[in-house]
Design an enzyme around this catalytic site. Structure first.
Site, PDB file in Angstrom:
ATOM      1  N   GLU A 187       0.856  -1.198   0.000  1.00 29.40           N
ATOM      2  CA  GLU A 187       0.000   0.000   0.000  1.00 29.40           C
ATOM      3  C   GLU A 187       0.880   1.232   0.000  1.00 29.40           C
ATOM      4  O   GLU A 187       2.034   1.165   0.442  1.00 29.40           O
ATOM      5  CB  GLU A 187      -0.843   0.039   1.282  1.00 29.40           C
ATOM      6  CG  GLU A 187      -1.795  -1.109   1.405  1.00 29.40           C
ATOM      7  CD  GLU A 187      -2.381  -1.210   2.816  1.00 29.40           C
ATOM      8  OE1 GLU A 187      -2.101  -0.338   3.656  1.00 29.40           O
ATOM      9  OE2 GLU A 187      -3.101  -2.177   3.055  1.00 29.40           O
TER      10      GLU A 187
ATOM     11  N   LYS B  96       2.174   4.605   1.543  1.00 27.20           N
ATOM     12  CA  LYS B  96       2.257   5.104   2.912  1.00 27.20           C
ATOM     13  C   LYS B  96       1.846   6.571   2.866  1.00 27.20           C
ATOM     14  O   LYS B  96       2.593   7.425   2.366  1.00 27.20           O
ATOM     15  CB  LYS B  96       3.683   4.939   3.442  1.00 27.20           C
ATOM     16  CG  LYS B  96       3.809   5.264   4.903  1.00 27.20           C
ATOM     17  CD  LYS B  96       5.158   4.785   5.415  1.00 27.20           C
ATOM     18  CE  LYS B  96       5.319   5.007   6.897  1.00 27.20           C
ATOM     19  NZ  LYS B  96       5.060   6.348   7.359  1.00 27.20           N
TER      20      LYS B  96
ATOM     21  N   ASP C 266       1.211  10.239   3.931  1.00 27.54           N
ATOM     22  CA  ASP C 266       1.983  11.061   4.855  1.00 27.54           C
ATOM     23  C   ASP C 266       1.054  12.061   5.547  1.00 27.54           C
ATOM     24  O   ASP C 266       0.931  13.210   5.146  1.00 27.54           O
ATOM     25  CB  ASP C 266       3.086  11.791   4.082  1.00 27.54           C
ATOM     26  CG  ASP C 266       4.181  12.263   5.010  1.00 27.54           C
ATOM     27  OD1 ASP C 266       4.146  11.898   6.197  1.00 27.54           O
ATOM     28  OD2 ASP C 266       5.068  12.991   4.541  1.00 27.54           O
TER      29      ASP C 266
ATOM     30  N   TYR D 285      -6.878   1.858   6.489  1.00 27.36           N
ATOM     31  CA  TYR D 285      -6.051   0.740   6.049  1.00 27.36           C
ATOM     32  C   TYR D 285      -5.927  -0.410   7.042  1.00 27.36           C
ATOM     33  O   TYR D 285      -5.132  -1.310   6.847  1.00 27.36           O
ATOM     34  CB  TYR D 285      -4.649   1.219   5.670  1.00 27.36           C
ATOM     35  CG  TYR D 285      -4.027   2.206   6.627  1.00 27.36           C
ATOM     36  CD1 TYR D 285      -3.710   1.849   7.918  1.00 27.36           C
ATOM     37  CD2 TYR D 285      -3.763   3.514   6.210  1.00 27.36           C
ATOM     38  CE1 TYR D 285      -3.141   2.749   8.784  1.00 27.36           C
ATOM     39  CE2 TYR D 285      -3.189   4.431   7.082  1.00 27.36           C
ATOM     40  CZ  TYR D 285      -2.878   4.040   8.373  1.00 27.36           C
ATOM     41  OH  TYR D 285      -2.318   4.939   9.236  1.00 27.36           O
TER      42      TYR D 285
ATOM     43  N   LYS E 210      10.739   3.426   2.998  1.00 31.52           N
ATOM     44  CA  LYS E 210      10.700   4.888   2.862  1.00 31.52           C
ATOM     45  C   LYS E 210      11.377   5.339   1.568  1.00 31.52           C
ATOM     46  O   LYS E 210      12.482   4.901   1.260  1.00 31.52           O
ATOM     47  CB  LYS E 210      11.413   5.548   4.052  1.00 31.52           C
ATOM     48  CG  LYS E 210      10.814   5.220   5.403  1.00 31.52           C
ATOM     49  CD  LYS E 210       9.453   5.832   5.608  1.00 31.52           C
ATOM     50  CE  LYS E 210       9.480   7.277   5.920  1.00 31.52           C
ATOM     51  NZ  LYS E 210       9.511   7.684   7.275  1.00 31.52           N
TER      52      LYS E 210
ATOM     53  N   CYS F 285      14.426  49.745   3.978  1.00 30.01           N
ATOM     54  CA  CYS F 285      13.381  49.094   3.187  1.00 30.01           C
ATOM     55  C   CYS F 285      13.699  49.205   1.697  1.00 30.01           C
ATOM     56  O   CYS F 285      13.948  50.311   1.207  1.00 30.01           O
ATOM     57  CB  CYS F 285      12.031  49.747   3.496  1.00 30.01           C
ATOM     58  SG  CYS F 285      10.718  49.159   2.416  1.00 30.01           S
TER      59      CYS F 285
ATOM     60  N   CYS G 138      10.792  51.761   0.273  1.00 31.22           N
ATOM     61  CA  CYS G 138      10.654  53.183   0.628  1.00 31.22           C
ATOM     62  C   CYS G 138      11.882  53.747   1.334  1.00 31.22           C
ATOM     63  O   CYS G 138      11.926  54.937   1.646  1.00 31.22           O
ATOM     64  CB  CYS G 138       9.411  53.395   1.486  1.00 31.22           C
ATOM     65  SG  CYS G 138       9.564  52.661   3.124  1.00 31.22           S
TER      66      CYS G 138
ATOM     67  N   CYS H  64       9.774  46.757   7.883  1.00 30.71           N
ATOM     68  CA  CYS H  64       9.799  48.175   7.523  1.00 30.71           C
ATOM     69  C   CYS H  64       8.698  48.814   8.363  1.00 30.71           C
ATOM     70  O   CYS H  64       7.533  48.453   8.237  1.00 30.71           O
ATOM     71  CB  CYS H  64       9.495  48.351   6.027  1.00 30.71           C
ATOM     72  SG  CYS H  64       9.040  50.045   5.639  1.00 30.71           S
TER      73      CYS H  64
ATOM     74  N   CYS I 172       4.746  53.318   3.178  1.00 35.06           N
ATOM     75  CA  CYS I 172       5.502  52.462   2.259  1.00 35.06           C
ATOM     76  C   CYS I 172       4.536  51.943   1.176  1.00 35.06           C
ATOM     77  O   CYS I 172       3.567  51.244   1.491  1.00 35.06           O
ATOM     78  CB  CYS I 172       6.114  51.305   3.059  1.00 35.06           C
ATOM     79  SG  CYS I 172       6.996  50.107   2.063  1.00 35.06           S
TER      80      CYS I 172
HETATM   81  S1  IVH Z   1      -0.439   0.220   8.748  1.00 36.51           S
HETATM   82  C1  IVH Z   1       0.763  -1.113  13.281  1.00 36.51           C
HETATM   83  N1  IVH Z   1      -0.710   1.327   6.413  1.00 36.51           N
HETATM   84  O1  IVH Z   1       2.521   5.215   8.904  1.00 36.51           O
HETATM   85  C2  IVH Z   1       0.793   0.044  12.356  1.00 36.51           C
HETATM   86  N2  IVH Z   1       0.185   2.652   8.175  1.00 36.51           N
HETATM   87  O2  IVH Z   1       5.134   4.969  10.223  1.00 36.51           O
HETATM   88  C3  IVH Z   1      -0.069  -0.262  11.181  1.00 36.51           C
HETATM   89  N3  IVH Z   1       0.643   4.966   7.517  1.00 36.51           N
HETATM   90  O3  IVH Z   1       1.392   4.533  12.140  1.00 36.51           O
HETATM   91  C4  IVH Z   1      -0.056   0.840  10.278  1.00 36.51           C
HETATM   92  N4  IVH Z   1      -0.009   4.805   5.429  1.00 36.51           N
HETATM   93  O4  IVH Z   1       0.150   6.367  10.700  1.00 36.51           O
HETATM   94  C5  IVH Z   1      -0.302   1.497   7.679  1.00 36.51           C
HETATM   95  N5  IVH Z   1      -1.048   2.166   4.287  1.00 36.51           N
HETATM   96  C6  IVH Z   1      -0.659   2.346   5.546  1.00 36.51           C
HETATM   97  C7  IVH Z   1      -0.178   3.586   6.005  1.00 36.51           C
HETATM   98  C8  IVH Z   1       0.238   3.691   7.332  1.00 36.51           C
HETATM   99  C9  IVH Z   1       0.472   5.628   6.362  1.00 36.51           C
HETATM  100  C10 IVH Z   1       1.195   5.590   8.745  1.00 36.51           C
HETATM  101  C11 IVH Z   1       0.485   5.187  10.016  1.00 36.51           C
HETATM  102  C12 IVH Z   1       1.523   4.437  10.765  1.00 36.51           C
HETATM  103  C13 IVH Z   1       2.776   5.089  10.272  1.00 36.51           C
HETATM  104  C14 IVH Z   1       3.994   4.254  10.557  1.00 36.51           C
END
Ligand code: IVH
Length: 720
Positions: free
Chosen positions: A153, A155, A157, A271, A358, A452, A455, A470, A476
């Protein structure tokens, strides 16, 4: 073997052993010191990340420090602290509120609630090798012949959230907090479009039963366009910007006003299901179930039958991720089969059946060509780097803010330097460092102007602030034009005028102070290039309409330094009209939770300037609104009519209901106790410091029950 007849050799051996012991002692000592230093450092980074939402190192750097600590603790378990960052999940701090943007919020605003299952984290991998090791570890643990698959999946942010469904009904939405206890932000979550309050029917259809308790976990995130919009507004207001969409999502979720949260454009993806009951036997089916219930689940997931397929899928997204409209910082790889997940279980911090991969932050090196010093609406001077164009995450970067003189000094930037530009999940490119090896020998430090650039007025740097200003606010040209642009903007007076209209009006000398807008005539407007009767009339109409704008918008429109839309609403709620606000003492301002010293000083300074008072007087004469019209209050005759009420702590009814109750009975909610407070209602877990502060001001707290009887008694008095 020790040879007794050879004294020299014995002595040598003895000395050598002593030397070895010393060496071991020294090493131990060093290890102890390093463990302490690393723990301290990691705690600081945890606080920056989880509490302040303002990390100062990358995830990668954090993980390297964590790995070093883990290795040392394994080698020297005698020095491992039971509260080591290696065993703590997330933040050790309960006050998740607040971030460096200083947006209005109060620590005790949300009810703290315990998760049914701890919210853990994921261990990170950064390259194929580490990922293959993860796969090998699993195979070794479950047996080479065991068949299983992975689900990959994206991740997301953002910030983690856990939705509790009791009998299919949404009961609460709790942030991660310290992994055990988080903040219930349900009122802010409801504003997110994809949230479903009741999934009982769908659960019944799909499972043939409704699980009694389910925690559905996911991420609240801010898409790039919403993040851009928010930061553009913040920049206009000269409020600190959010560093990235993750901080913006976390910060927004903690705002006190669900209406503002709604406007922020947050989104959610789910998720994971955690439940005592068995829901289904694969993660894939769990995701399908969530989708079936109408809940948001990422479409970007894939089942991979072995680790090579996983790697291919990751490589594909590493290239394509810049096309996504929301921020991601990697991929998550999970074992699909739930029984296998259960077998593998968890470490103290993370599941053994899942890992994060990552992505590297995208970074480029480019030459600093020159620095512009821009004047903002409130006179703040922002240095902006002009760079040799460079391609980064699919866009060409030519300019990047250097923020202020301190930042230039901190990065030790010299003219002509090669700078590292990063866009790790951030939309606004960030200068993260200098390549000193490429510096020209004669390169000089940039000279921050002392006057400035527009001015010529000498710049000032208020104490405690990072920026130069300023001070010529009323003379200004850039500041005057910008203050008009702000005044007419949609959330301020909503007058139909753009930058070019303001520029034309200014060039003609028709506008200098804000009140000049209200005495513009059709004749004057017709003198503007390409203006016809119709455009002039439309413009005058929209000026007329603006007189109906509520007080909080007018207050915001005045452009008091640091007073953004949220703070204007807070001040309106607290002071009600311009006279009370302009007459407030510094202590009265500081007594409001959301108002700190910088804001208080800025408000005091604004109202101490006679030119500003003159403008307000004129705007008032033109009929603008300078007092709040309370929509909720029972027009002056409720049992709490005219009473300023502060509530603090947890009550038997939700906070929003409590506020409604007070307002519908004529009371006015204040966010904190000050000299104007009439009733201070305390619930469970109200902080002793607040009670002490109230008592210092001579305000004796009342309980929830006492409030109810106050309302009841006053009601029956009125009926008699
Ligand atoms: S599963 C037991 N799936 O990333 C933790 N986490 O760095 C299960 N996150 O705490 C998390 N996308 O806040 C999971 N597809 C995804 C995610 C995801 C973002 C975040 C989540 C987690 C953190 C870990």
């Amino acid at each position: 073997m020790i040879i007794f007849n050879n004294e020299g050799s014995l002595l040598l051996k003895f000395t050598y052993n002593l030397y070895l012991c010393r060496l071991i002692d020294m090493e131990k000592n060093q290890a102890k010191k390093r463990i302490e230093a690393l723990s301290e450092e990691l705690r600081t980074h945890n606080r920056n990340y989880y509490v302040l939402n303002a990390p100062v190192i990358s995830d990668y750097e954090y993980d390297m420090l964590m790995k070093e600590l883990q290795t040392l603790e394994k080698e020297y378990p005698e020095f491992k602290d039971s509260n080591s960052p290696t065993v703590m999940v997330g933040s050790e701090y309960t006050g998740e509120n607040g971030d460096k943007t200083g947006e209005a919020r109060v620590g005790s605003f949300f009810r703290r609630e315990r998760h049914l299952f701890p919210m853990l984290s994921l261990s990170n991998t950064y390259n194929a090798q580490e990922l293959y090791s993860f796969d090998q570890r699993i195979r070794k643990s479950v047996g080479e012949d065991r068949k299983f698959s992975y689900i990959c999946e994206l991740k997301f942010d953002g910030t983690a959230i856990s939705l509790t469904y009791r009998n299919g009904k949404l009961e609460r939405a709790v942030t991660r907090g310290d992994g055990e206890v988080g903040d219930n932000v349900i009122n802010n979550i409801i504003g997110i479009k994809s949230v479903r309050k009741d999934i009982s029917r769908k659960l019944m259809e799909k499972l043939g039963r409704i699980p009694e308790l389910m925690e559905i976990r996911g991420e609240i995130y801010m898409p790039y366009d919403a993040f851009d919009r928010l930061n553009i507004e913040k920049e206009k207001e000269e409020e600190p910007l959010f560093a990235n969409p993750r901080n913006a999502a976390a910060g927004s979720l903690k705002l006190q006003d669900p209406e503002i949260v709604k406007e922020r454009g947050l989104e959610m993806t789910l998720y994971q299901i955690a439940s005592e009951e068995e829901i289904s036997d694969t993660h894939e089916k769990n995701l399908e179930l969530l989708r079936y219930c109408g809940l948001p689940v990422s479409e970007y997931t894939s089942r991979c039958d072995d680790i090579n397929r996983v790697m291919e899928y990751i490589s594909m997204w590493d290239k394509k991720r810049s096309e996504l409209h929301f921020p991601t910082d990697g991929m998550v790889i999970k074992i699909n089969e739930i029984p296998l997940q259960e077998e593998l279980g968890f470490t103290a911090k993370s599941p053994r059946w899942a890992v994060a991969y990552k992505f590297q932050a995208e970074r480029a090196l480019t030459k600093l060509v020159s620095i512009d010093y821009q004047v903002g609406r409130t006179g703040a001077i922002t240095p902006v780097a002009n760079l040799e164009p460079v391609l980064l995450s699919g866009t060409t970067v030519k300019r990047a803010s250097l923020h202020n003189a301190d930042q230039i000094r901190l990065l030790d930037i010299h003219m002509g330097d090669f700078l590292y530009v990063e866009k790790g999940g951030e939309i606004i490119p960030k200068i993260t460092g200098v390549e000193i090896s490429m510096r020209d020998n004669n390169a000089e430090r940039p000279v921050f102007p002392d006057t400035c650039p527009d001015c010529g007025t000498p710049l000032v740097k208020p104490e405690g602030e990072a920026r130069h200003y300023c001070p010529n606010r009323t003379g200004c040209p850039t500041q005057i034009k910008a203050s008009f642009e702000h005044f007419v903007s949609r959330k301020a007076m909503n007058i139909n005028a753009g930058e070019s209209t303001i520029a034309k009006l200014y060039e003609k000398g028709f506008i200098r102070k804000l009140s000049d807008l209200y005495r513009l005539t059709e004749n004057e407007l017709l003198q503007l290039e390409s203006w016809k009767e119709k455009s002039a009339r439309n413009f005058l109409d929209s000026i007329e309409k603006s007189k109906k704008r509520p007080f909080s918008s007018v207050l915001y429109a005045l452009g008091i330094r640091h007073i953004g839309e949220t703070t204007a609403k807070v001040l309106t709620r607290e002071f009600g009209n311009i006279d009370r606000l302009s007459g407030a003492a510094r202590e009265d301002l500081l007594a409001v939770d959301e108002i700190g010293e910088i804001l208080a000083d800025s408000i005091m300074e604004y109202f101490s300037n006679v030119k500003n008072l003159e403008v307000i007087k004129e705007l008032r004469e033109y009929g603008l609104t300078f007092a709040e019209e309370s929509a909720n209050a029972v027009s002056g005759n409720g049992p709490l009519s005219g009473k300023n009420v502060v509530i603090s702590g947890a009550f038997s009814i939700p906070r929003e209901e409590m506020k409604n109750l007070i307002e519908t009975n004529g009371g006015k909610i204040q966010s904190s106790v000050n000299s104007k407070t009439d009733i201070f209602v305390i619930g469970e877990k109200c902080g002793p410091a607040k009670i002490a502060k109230a008592r210092d001001l001579g305000k004796e707290p009342v309980s929830e029950e006492e409030l109810y009887s106050l309302i009841k008694n006053n009601n029956s008095h009125e009926q008699r």
